[in-house]
Structures are given as C-alpha cells and as structure tokens.
Design an enzyme around this catalytic site. Structure first.
Site, PDB file in Angstrom:
ATOM      1  N   CYS A  46      -6.774 -12.154   8.956  1.00 34.86           N
ATOM      2  CA  CYS A  46      -5.831 -11.863  10.036  1.00 34.86           C
ATOM      3  C   CYS A  46      -6.568 -11.469  11.322  1.00 34.86           C
ATOM      4  O   CYS A  46      -7.295 -12.272  11.873  1.00 34.86           O
ATOM      5  CB  CYS A  46      -4.837 -10.794   9.570  1.00 34.86           C
ATOM      6  SG  CYS A  46      -3.382 -10.745  10.631  1.00 34.86           S
TER       7      CYS A  46
ATOM      8  N   HIS B  69      -2.655 -13.017   4.489  1.00 33.20           N
ATOM      9  CA  HIS B  69      -3.244 -11.943   3.679  1.00 33.20           C
ATOM     10  C   HIS B  69      -3.384 -12.367   2.222  1.00 33.20           C
ATOM     11  O   HIS B  69      -2.396 -12.386   1.490  1.00 33.20           O
ATOM     12  CB  HIS B  69      -2.371 -10.693   3.769  1.00 33.20           C
ATOM     13  CG  HIS B  69      -2.434 -10.059   5.122  1.00 33.20           C
ATOM     14  ND1 HIS B  69      -3.410  -9.158   5.463  1.00 33.20           N
ATOM     15  CD2 HIS B  69      -1.683 -10.236   6.222  1.00 33.20           C
ATOM     16  CE1 HIS B  69      -3.250  -8.791   6.716  1.00 33.20           C
ATOM     17  NE2 HIS B  69      -2.206  -9.425   7.202  1.00 33.20           N
TER      18      HIS B  69
ATOM     19  N   GLU C 143      -4.666 -10.694  -0.078  1.00 32.20           N
ATOM     20  CA  GLU C 143      -4.672  -9.520  -0.956  1.00 32.20           C
ATOM     21  C   GLU C 143      -3.285  -9.097  -1.423  1.00 32.20           C
ATOM     22  O   GLU C 143      -3.166  -8.309  -2.346  1.00 32.20           O
ATOM     23  CB  GLU C 143      -5.370  -8.343  -0.258  1.00 32.20           C
ATOM     24  CG  GLU C 143      -4.656  -7.754   0.961  1.00 32.20           C
ATOM     25  CD  GLU C 143      -4.886  -8.510   2.258  1.00 32.20           C
ATOM     26  OE1 GLU C 143      -5.363  -9.657   2.201  1.00 32.20           O
ATOM     27  OE2 GLU C 143      -4.565  -7.972   3.332  1.00 32.20           O
TER      28      GLU C 143
ATOM     29  N   SER D 167      -7.809  20.659 -14.519  1.00 28.51           N
ATOM     30  CA  SER D 167      -6.440  20.927 -14.073  1.00 28.51           C
ATOM     31  C   SER D 167      -5.422  20.464 -15.105  1.00 28.51           C
ATOM     32  O   SER D 167      -4.247  20.776 -15.005  1.00 28.51           O
ATOM     33  CB  SER D 167      -6.184  20.175 -12.770  1.00 28.51           C
ATOM     34  OG  SER D 167      -6.144  18.783 -13.032  1.00 28.51           O
TER      35      SER D 167
END
Ligand code: XMP
Length: 512
Positions: free
Chosen positions: A83, A170, A172, A225
């Site tokens: 892009c 894109h 992805e 945690s």
C-alpha cells in the site's frame, strides 16, 4: 534471536503493521518491526534478509509524510512494499504517485498480468483488500506492472532483477484470500528463506540465551500471576537454570476461586519449580477498607503488591535477575504516546524499575498466539494456556464500591458458576473475557415465601482482538438461563442477574 533468518517490517504507521508481522511469523520466518526512521546502520545491524514496507494513512506527496533512508534500496536485499509502502517505493525510485480518481476501499477484484515470481500460483483474478486514496500512475524504470484492479489501477509491480516488489492491496488481511500465498512466494521463492522460526527452535534458542545471560551462579525470581505470560516465562527460565529460579505468587485475596491451588499444582507439583506462595489477603483487604474510588483501589493494590514482592525477594536473598513475561506488542506499543498511557493503567501488579535487578524477558519477541504455542509445547495445562485475561487488581475492580471479604466471596462463587457454564457450553475460547461483576446493588425479590433484599450479579462477556475495543458477546439464551438459575439458587446473597450489553467504547471491559 541471533542466528535465525529475519525479516524487518518497516513501520510507516499503518494499522496492519502488527498483522503483517504475525503473518510472516505464521510462515515460520522471524520478523521484527522497526520504525520508518530507523537509521541505515541500525537496520543493517539487525541483519535482515528482507524488508517489508508497511502501509500508512499518509500521502507520499505530503511533505510531512513518513520516509525512510533511501539507502535501504541499495542494500541488495529484497523489499516488498505494501500500500503506502509501495507508493513510497515508486516515488523514491522515480515513478509517479497521484491522488486517485477512483479511490478503492474494501474488497476489489485484481487481475494478474503475465507471469511473475510474486504472484506465482495465484488465480488470474482474485479478491483483494484495498484501502487507498492515492495511486501509482507510472512505475519506476525497471519495474513491470504485474496486476491491475477493475478500474485499471496498478495493483502490483515488480523489478525482479533488483528484487523490489509492491502491492497496492493488503496481503495480510483475510479478505485477500491468496494473501498468504503471495507472502510465501516473497519469503520462500524470492528471498530464498527456509522458515526456521519454529516453536522448538524458539524454546531451544531461548534456553541457551538465558543460560548465557545468567551464567553459572546467578539467581532469579519471577512473579507469577496465574496467567499464561508469566507462566511460560517461568517455565523457560526454569528449564535454563533449574532451582536457581524462585517463583513468587502473591495471593492478594482478590483472586478467582481455585486460582492459587491451580498455580501450586502446576508449578510446584508438576514442574517442580521452587515456589513461594504468599497469603497476603488480609493485608490487602485491610488496606482497602472504606476505599471506594477505583483508581485509589488500583494504587493501593499496586503499591502494596510491590512491597510484598520485595519483602519476599529479600527473604530469598542473593537475587540478581527478575523474570518478566513482557510480550512483543507491549514493547511496540510503549513506543507510542497513546500506548504508554494505556500501559500505566494496566501496570498494576507490575514491578518497579528500582529493584536493581537485571531483567530476563524471554517472551519479548513473541505475539500472544506464539506464547500459547510455546505454552502447549512446554506442557502447561489448558486452563492456563487459554485463561481469559485477568486484571492485576483482581476482583477489587469488579466489586463496585467498598471491597469486603463477604463481597469477594459472593463474587468468587458467582464467577465460578459463570465460567463453569460457559465452558460446559463450549464457548469459553470464542469469548475474550467473561466474568461476574458485583455492582453493589441490593434489590427486592422473593425466594420461597420470603421477601429478599439481596445482591445483583452482572455478567460481562466480550469479544475482542486486543482489548482496545470490544463487542458484547451474543450469549445464547439457554446459557444465560442456566447461569441465571444457578446464581440465584446456589448463592443465598444473590436474587437477580443481568447481562451487560455494551460495547467498548463507550464502556470499558472492566466495570472499574
Ligand atoms: P478495560 O477495562 O480498560 O480493560 O477495557 C482492558 C483490558 O485490560 C484489563 N485491565 C487491567 N489489567 N491491571 C491489569 O493488569 C488493571 O488495572 C486493569 N484494568 C483493566 C482488562 O481485564 C481487559 O483485559
């Protein structure tokens, strides 16, 4: 990640930069994100085999647009511009970019022209995700146009000799079905990479690195945690240095039911890690007496947590290293102003910089899904691997108003019922977070023949990608029904159940 093949994603501020990095990792290639203004020396020092230029909301002809060092093109390593990244490449190398007459947003059909290494094996016409207001009108010399879109815009370009490539769409995002194939072509066929980024390699490399760092005598502590990140970090360090690691688990009395037992079972019994469990519930609850303000609660818990942790670490003595489960997105995020604000709010349960301990952060290059992969490979139990995120201040930010031992108990019971029913319905993994809230509302009801005046339980269940935004989960009625029945029947102090149907924004995920 010393000897692994590596790709650098040069970040021009695009919204999909992290996604690009994750897709590359999914193709078993390690990659790092670097800001667009990284110096040529620093980039070379990182030793990438290829570069990917991300998108950006800027226009290349805007004087303040983000630009990179033009020396990147002279390195002789392959570059794929996506892009804005493609437009910048075109402009930098003598092509021409203009405001588009036909802007393309959303899914658009792209037609492949001729043969090219980048689009090898991809169907001649395919759907691709676009999001651009500018377009390339002339490609630089040496480049060929290898795909166009329906309105004849240039969708892909290639200079195979110099190994420079550009995609207007894109690859992805999932809305570009052949996207992963295109990235694979780039990484494997064009760059000649072999894909050496695997969980096994990561574990092996990471253990070796920790051993080298800590040496033969150093001792380390790790605060657990109950969540996946600190758990994986601890198990990795334990594999590297064994009993020279001590884990500390502070039970601040605001945990979910059974959480402490789970930690003991996993770390002490299964992994045989040296574990100190601190029962500090009373200390914390005493400090929270009469406190109503949410930020005040966070501060009190955060500060006291540090004090308790330091006290325990001092008792062990001779410690030089502190293990933390920091992930890659924390590191990238904290580079931006907005990111750091979010972090300070989420840092409760974090430890101070002035402990004068060197940090070991074995997960600092991993994304969450990779941490899950490592956790499974290390044999951590499912409940830890898939556990929903849980805030550092625990149930204190889910009890509105003053926190009392009785309210904690009610909420623990309610939370257990909710999670049990969601798991039974097989919905736990598709939900980002589900939990009970005690809004501190007493209302009138009737149980048997008696009037009641009792608590309401709220169920908050959301879907999300990253907790920055969230949608409320469309919980099936039959699951809500079971939860409702059990809450009012099994918990005497509860006579009402409501479901929170608010998105973030404007609400937050937690109620406080
Ligand atoms: P909010 O409520 O801001 O939460 O939409 C976003 C995500 O962060 C978690 N959260 C916290 N985590 N300490 C933490 O460690 C905190 O004080 C804290 N407050 C919120 C929340 O559970 C959600 O995943």
């Amino acid at each position: 990640m010393g000897t692994l093949e590596k790709v650098v994603v040069v970040d021009f501020g695009g919204q999909y930069t992290q996604l690009i990095a994750r897709r590359i990792r999914e193709l078993n290639v390690f990659c790092e994100i670097m800001p667009y203004n990284v110096s040529l020396e620093k980039l070379v020092e990182a030793g990438p085999s290829a570069l990917i230029f991300s998108g950006s909301s800027a226009s290349v002809y805007d004087p303040s647009a983000p630009r990179c060092d033009k020396g990147f093109y002279e390195l002789g390593i392959p570059i794929l511009g996506i892009c804005y990244g493609m437009q910048l490449m075109a402009e930098n190398l003598g092509g021409e970019v203009m405001r588009a007459r036909n802007r393309e947003y959303g899914q658009t059909f792209v037609t492949v022209l001729g043969k090219s290494m980048l689009l090898e094996g991809v169907e001649e016409r395919f759907a691709a995700w676009m999001s651009h207001g500018d377009q390339i009108v002339t490609v630089p010399s040496g480049f060929k146009i290898i795909a166009t879109s329906e309105n004849s815009s240039i969708s892909a370009m290639a200079d195979e000799k110099r190994k420079l490539f550009g995609l207007q769409f894109h690859p992805e995002v999932v809305h570009t079905p052949p996207g992963q194939q295109i990235l694979r072509n780039f990484l494997y066929h064009i760059c000649g990479l072999s894909g050496d980024w695997t969980i096994e390699n990561f574990i092996e490399g990471s253990i070796a690195e920790i051993r080298e760092k800590v040496g033969k005598g150093g001792r380390a502590v790790c605060g657990l945690s109950g969540g996946i990140d600190s758990a994986v970090a601890a198990v990795l360090v334990h594999r590297a240095i064994g009993q020279r690691l001590t884990c500390i688990f502070v039970d601040h009395g605001l945990l979910r039911k059974g959480e402490k037992e789970q930690v003991v079972r996993t770390f002490r019994n299964k992994f045989q890690i040296d574990l100190v469990v601190v029962d500090a519930g009373e200390e914390f609850l005493a400090r929270l007496r009469g406190v109503i303000d949410p930020e005040e609660k966070r501060k009190i818990i955060g500060n006291h947590f540090i004090r308790v942790f330091e006290r325990e670490a001092d008792k062990i003595g001779g410690i030089e290293y502190l293990v933390q489960g920091t992930l890659y997105p924390d590191i990238i995020e904290s580079r931006t102003a907005a990111g750091s604000v979010i972090k300070s709010h989420h840092n409760v349960g974090g430890l101070p910089d002035d402990m004068k301990l060197s940090l070991i952060e074995p997960l600092k290059y991993l994304f969450k899904d990779e941490v899950r992969g490592v956790a499974q490979e290390l044999g951590l139990p499912e409940e830890i691997v898939w556990r929903h995120p849980f805030p550092g201040p625990g149930l204190a930010v889910r009890i509105l108003g003053e926190v009392t031992p009785e309210k904690v108990k009610i909420l623990q019971e309610a939370d257990e019922i909710i999670i049990e029913e969601i798991k039974k319905a097989g919905l736990y993994r598709e939900i980002w977070q589900a939990f009970a809230v005690l809004p501190n509302i007493l209302s009138v009801g009737v149980k048997g023949d008696c009037r009641t005046y009792a608590h309401t339980i709220v169920l908050r269940a959301v879907t999300s990608q990253d907790a920055m935004t969230a949608d409320w989960y469309r919980m099936p009625y039959n699951v809500l029904e079971r939860i409702s029945n059990r809450l009012v029947n099994e918990i005497p102090q509860v006579n009402r159940f409501v479901y929170d149907m608010t998105t973030k924004p404007p609400a937050t995920i937690e109620w406080e």
